[in-house]
Design a protein around this motif. Structure first.
Motif, PDB file in Angstrom:
ATOM      1  N   ALA A   1       9.158  -8.953  -6.155  1.00 17.44           N
ATOM      2  CA  ALA A   1       8.315  -7.975  -6.835  1.00 17.44           C
ATOM      3  C   ALA A   1       7.524  -8.693  -7.919  1.00 17.44           C
ATOM      4  O   ALA A   1       8.088  -9.486  -8.679  1.00 17.44           O
ATOM      5  N   LEU A   2       6.231  -8.433  -7.952  1.00 17.54           N
ATOM      6  CA  LEU A   2       5.344  -9.000  -8.976  1.00 17.54           C
ATOM      7  C   LEU A   2       4.705  -7.871  -9.761  1.00 17.54           C
ATOM      8  O   LEU A   2       4.276  -6.885  -9.181  1.00 17.54           O
ATOM      9  N   ARG A   3       4.626  -8.027 -11.062  1.00 13.86           N
ATOM     10  CA  ARG A   3       3.883  -7.095 -11.907  1.00 13.86           C
ATOM     11  C   ARG A   3       2.586  -7.793 -12.295  1.00 13.86           C
ATOM     12  O   ARG A   3       2.610  -8.885 -12.844  1.00 13.86           O
ATOM     13  N   ILE A   4       1.463  -7.153 -11.971  1.00 15.04           N
ATOM     14  CA  ILE A   4       0.150  -7.734 -12.204  1.00 15.04           C
ATOM     15  C   ILE A   4      -0.630  -6.803 -13.119  1.00 15.04           C
ATOM     16  O   ILE A   4      -0.922  -5.659 -12.751  1.00 15.04           O
ATOM     17  N   ALA A   5      -0.948  -7.288 -14.319  1.00 16.69           N
ATOM     18  CA  ALA A   5      -1.726  -6.488 -15.266  1.00 16.69           C
ATOM     19  C   ALA A   5      -3.155  -6.354 -14.753  1.00 16.69           C
ATOM     20  O   ALA A   5      -3.744  -7.313 -14.250  1.00 16.69           O
ATOM     21  N   VAL A   6      -3.684  -5.161 -14.865  1.00 14.24           N
ATOM     22  CA  VAL A   6      -5.041  -4.889 -14.386  1.00 14.24           C
ATOM     23  C   VAL A   6      -5.728  -3.940 -15.358  1.00 14.24           C
ATOM     24  O   VAL A   6      -5.103  -3.065 -15.946  1.00 14.24           O
ATOM     25  N   SER A   7      -6.988  -4.146 -15.547  1.00 10.03           N
ATOM     26  CA  SER A   7      -7.782  -3.205 -16.308  1.00 10.03           C
ATOM     27  C   SER A   7      -8.507  -2.339 -15.280  1.00 10.03           C
ATOM     28  O   SER A   7      -9.180  -2.859 -14.404  1.00 10.03           O
ATOM     29  N   GLY A   8      -8.290  -1.034 -15.334  1.00  8.08           N
ATOM     30  CA  GLY A   8      -8.898  -0.134 -14.357  1.00  8.08           C
ATOM     31  C   GLY A   8      -8.011   0.107 -13.151  1.00  8.08           C
ATOM     32  O   GLY A   8      -8.478   0.087 -12.015  1.00  8.08           O
ATOM     33  N   VAL A   9      -6.733   0.382 -13.371  1.00  8.69           N
ATOM     34  CA  VAL A   9      -5.792   0.577 -12.266  1.00  8.69           C
ATOM     35  C   VAL A   9      -6.173   1.785 -11.405  1.00  8.69           C
ATOM     36  O   VAL A   9      -5.991   1.768 -10.188  1.00  8.69           O
ATOM     37  N   GLU A  10      -6.740   2.820 -12.013  1.00  3.67           N
ATOM     38  CA  GLU A  10      -7.149   3.993 -11.222  1.00  3.67           C
ATOM     39  C   GLU A  10      -8.313   3.645 -10.297  1.00  3.67           C
ATOM     40  O   GLU A  10      -8.365   4.114  -9.160  1.00  3.67           O
ATOM     41  N   ASP A  11      -9.239   2.820 -10.763  1.00  2.77           N
ATOM     42  CA  ASP A  11     -10.344   2.366  -9.907  1.00  2.77           C
ATOM     43  C   ASP A  11      -9.813   1.530  -8.748  1.00  2.77           C
ATOM     44  O   ASP A  11     -10.278   1.666  -7.613  1.00  2.77           O
ATOM     45  N   LEU A  12      -8.845   0.653  -9.039  1.00  3.06           N
ATOM     46  CA  LEU A  12      -8.231  -0.156  -7.985  1.00  3.06           C
ATOM     47  C   LEU A  12      -7.589   0.745  -6.935  1.00  3.06           C
ATOM     48  O   LEU A  12      -7.801   0.569  -5.732  1.00  3.06           O
ATOM     49  N   GLN A  13      -6.833   1.732  -7.377  1.00  2.66           N
ATOM     50  CA  GLN A  13      -6.151   2.637  -6.451  1.00  2.66           C
ATOM     51  C   GLN A  13      -7.160   3.393  -5.587  1.00  2.66           C
ATOM     52  O   GLN A  13      -6.983   3.526  -4.379  1.00  2.66           O
ATOM     53  N   LYS A  14      -8.244   3.877  -6.171  1.00  2.00           N
ATOM     54  CA  LYS A  14      -9.267   4.595  -5.397  1.00  2.00           C
ATOM     55  C   LYS A  14      -9.912   3.680  -4.362  1.00  2.00           C
ATOM     56  O   LYS A  14     -10.178   4.095  -3.231  1.00  2.00           O
ATOM     57  N   THR A  15     -10.162   2.436  -4.740  1.00  6.01           N
ATOM     58  CA  THR A  15     -10.734   1.475  -3.796  1.00  6.01           C
ATOM     59  C   THR A  15      -9.788   1.237  -2.631  1.00  6.01           C
ATOM     60  O   THR A  15     -10.207   1.231  -1.466  1.00  6.01           O
ATOM     61  N   LEU A  16      -8.497   1.064  -2.935  1.00  4.73           N
ATOM     62  CA  LEU A  16      -7.516   0.817  -1.874  1.00  4.73           C
ATOM     63  C   LEU A  16      -7.388   2.014  -0.939  1.00  4.73           C
ATOM     64  O   LEU A  16      -7.353   1.858   0.287  1.00  4.73           O
ATOM     65  N   ILE A  17      -7.357   3.213  -1.482  1.00  8.57           N
ATOM     66  CA  ILE A  17      -7.264   4.421  -0.658  1.00  8.57           C
ATOM     67  C   ILE A  17      -8.500   4.530   0.245  1.00  8.57           C
ATOM     68  O   ILE A  17      -8.405   4.908   1.403  1.00  8.57           O
ATOM     69  N   GLY A  18      -9.660   4.188  -0.292  1.00  5.03           N
ATOM     70  CA  GLY A  18     -10.904   4.269   0.465  1.00  5.03           C
ATOM     71  C   GLY A  18     -10.986   3.300   1.632  1.00  5.03           C
ATOM     72  O   GLY A  18     -11.825   3.468   2.521  1.00  5.03           O
ATOM     73  N   LYS A  19     -10.151   2.297   1.656  1.00  8.16           N
ATOM     74  CA  LYS A  19     -10.173   1.309   2.743  1.00  8.16           C
ATOM     75  C   LYS A  19      -9.457   1.821   3.999  1.00  8.16           C
ATOM     76  O   LYS A  19      -9.584   1.231   5.062  1.00  8.16           O
ATOM     77  N   HIS A  20      -8.671   2.882   3.876  1.00  7.59           N
ATOM     78  CA  HIS A  20      -7.942   3.465   5.006  1.00  7.59           C
ATOM     79  C   HIS A  20      -7.073   2.431   5.720  1.00  7.59           C
ATOM     80  O   HIS A  20      -6.991   2.400   6.943  1.00  7.59           O
ATOM     81  N   TYR A  21      -6.426   1.566   4.932  1.00  8.53           N
ATOM     82  CA  TYR A  21      -5.472   0.596   5.471  1.00  8.53           C
ATOM     83  C   TYR A  21      -4.318   1.391   6.084  1.00  8.53           C
ATOM     84  O   TYR A  21      -3.735   2.258   5.423  1.00  8.53           O
ATOM     85  N   PRO A  22      -3.986   1.150   7.348  1.00  5.95           N
ATOM     86  CA  PRO A  22      -3.021   2.031   8.024  1.00  5.95           C
ATOM     87  C   PRO A  22      -1.583   1.947   7.527  1.00  5.95           C
ATOM     88  O   PRO A  22      -0.784   2.817   7.832  1.00  5.95           O
ATOM     89  N   TYR A  23      -1.244   0.922   6.734  1.00 10.12           N
ATOM     90  CA  TYR A  23       0.159   0.736   6.352  1.00 10.12           C
ATOM     91  C   TYR A  23       0.443   1.003   4.878  1.00 10.12           C
ATOM     92  O   TYR A  23       1.558   0.762   4.425  1.00 10.12           O
ATOM     93  N   ALA A  24      -0.543   1.478   4.122  1.00  4.90           N
ATOM     94  CA  ALA A  24      -0.310   1.753   2.700  1.00  4.90           C
ATOM     95  C   ALA A  24      -1.289   2.807   2.204  1.00  4.90           C
ATOM     96  O   ALA A  24      -2.483   2.731   2.485  1.00  4.90           O
ATOM     97  N   ARG A  25      -0.772   3.769   1.470  1.00  7.45           N
ATOM     98  CA  ARG A  25      -1.569   4.786   0.790  1.00  7.45           C
ATOM     99  C   ARG A  25      -1.057   4.877  -0.650  1.00  7.45           C
ATOM    100  O   ARG A  25      -0.379   5.823  -1.028  1.00  7.45           O
ATOM    101  N   PRO A  26      -1.338   3.861  -1.459  1.00  6.03           N
ATOM    102  CA  PRO A  26      -0.746   3.814  -2.803  1.00  6.03           C
ATOM    103  C   PRO A  26      -1.266   4.923  -3.712  1.00  6.03           C
ATOM    104  O   PRO A  26      -2.425   5.314  -3.637  1.00  6.03           O
ATOM    105  N   GLY A  27      -0.367   5.385  -4.561  1.00  3.03           N
ATOM    106  CA  GLY A  27      -0.718   6.372  -5.566  1.00  3.03           C
ATOM    107  C   GLY A  27      -0.658   5.747  -6.949  1.00  3.03           C
ATOM    108  O   GLY A  27      -0.526   4.538  -7.097  1.00  3.03           O
ATOM    109  N   ILE A  28      -0.754   6.609  -7.950  1.00  4.45           N
ATOM    110  CA  ILE A  28      -0.626   6.189  -9.359  1.00  4.45           C
ATOM    111  C   ILE A  28       0.623   6.845  -9.916  1.00  4.45           C
ATOM    112  O   ILE A  28       0.836   8.044  -9.744  1.00  4.45           O
TER     113      ILE A  28
END
Length: 118
Positions: A67-94
């Motif tokens: 497990a890695l903890r990665i500090a990010v500025s704009g975590v909600e933007d990152l999550q929206k970008t990831l959800i928008g990719k429609h990757y079939p194996y992950a639908r991360p939330g906040i």
């Protein structure tokens, strides 16, 4: 003496799945790859912004399930970008944690967990 950085090594088992997850889904850049000879296990470096990771198919380099903890500025933007990719194996939330961080957790195809937090 001064400590100047850290490069985590994560265990992978499938080059195609690793590149699909880290390069295509998480948008890391593939910096370099190394094999001692054709058909041997892959060792590669990926990076995104200031984060550098090594991914290894070599037995004994590390155990899956890190497990890695990665500090990010704009975590909600990152999550929206990831959800928008429609990757079939992950639908991360906040998740809003009791220690007052916002976190977006994704697990790679090999059981390694990346926790992006703000």
């Amino acid at each position: 003496m001064t400590l100047t950085g850290i490069t985590p090594i994560l265990r992978i088992f499938d080059e195609k799945k690793a590149k699909q997850f880290y390069v295509e889904f998480l948008e890391f850049t593939l910096d370099w790859e190394h094999r001692f000879e054709p058909g041997m296990p892959l060792y590669m470096q990926i990076s995104r912004d200031e984060i550098v990771l090594h991914l290894s198919e070599h037995y004994g380099d590390c155990s899956p399930g890190a497990a890695l903890r990665i500090a990010v500025s704009g975590v909600e933007d990152l999550q929206k970008t990831l959800i928008g990719k429609h990757y079939p194996y992950a639908r991360p939330g906040i998740e809003r944690t009791p220690w007052e961080t916002k976190e977006c957790t994704v697990t790679d195809p090999f059981g390694n967990k990346l926790i992006f937090f703000e």
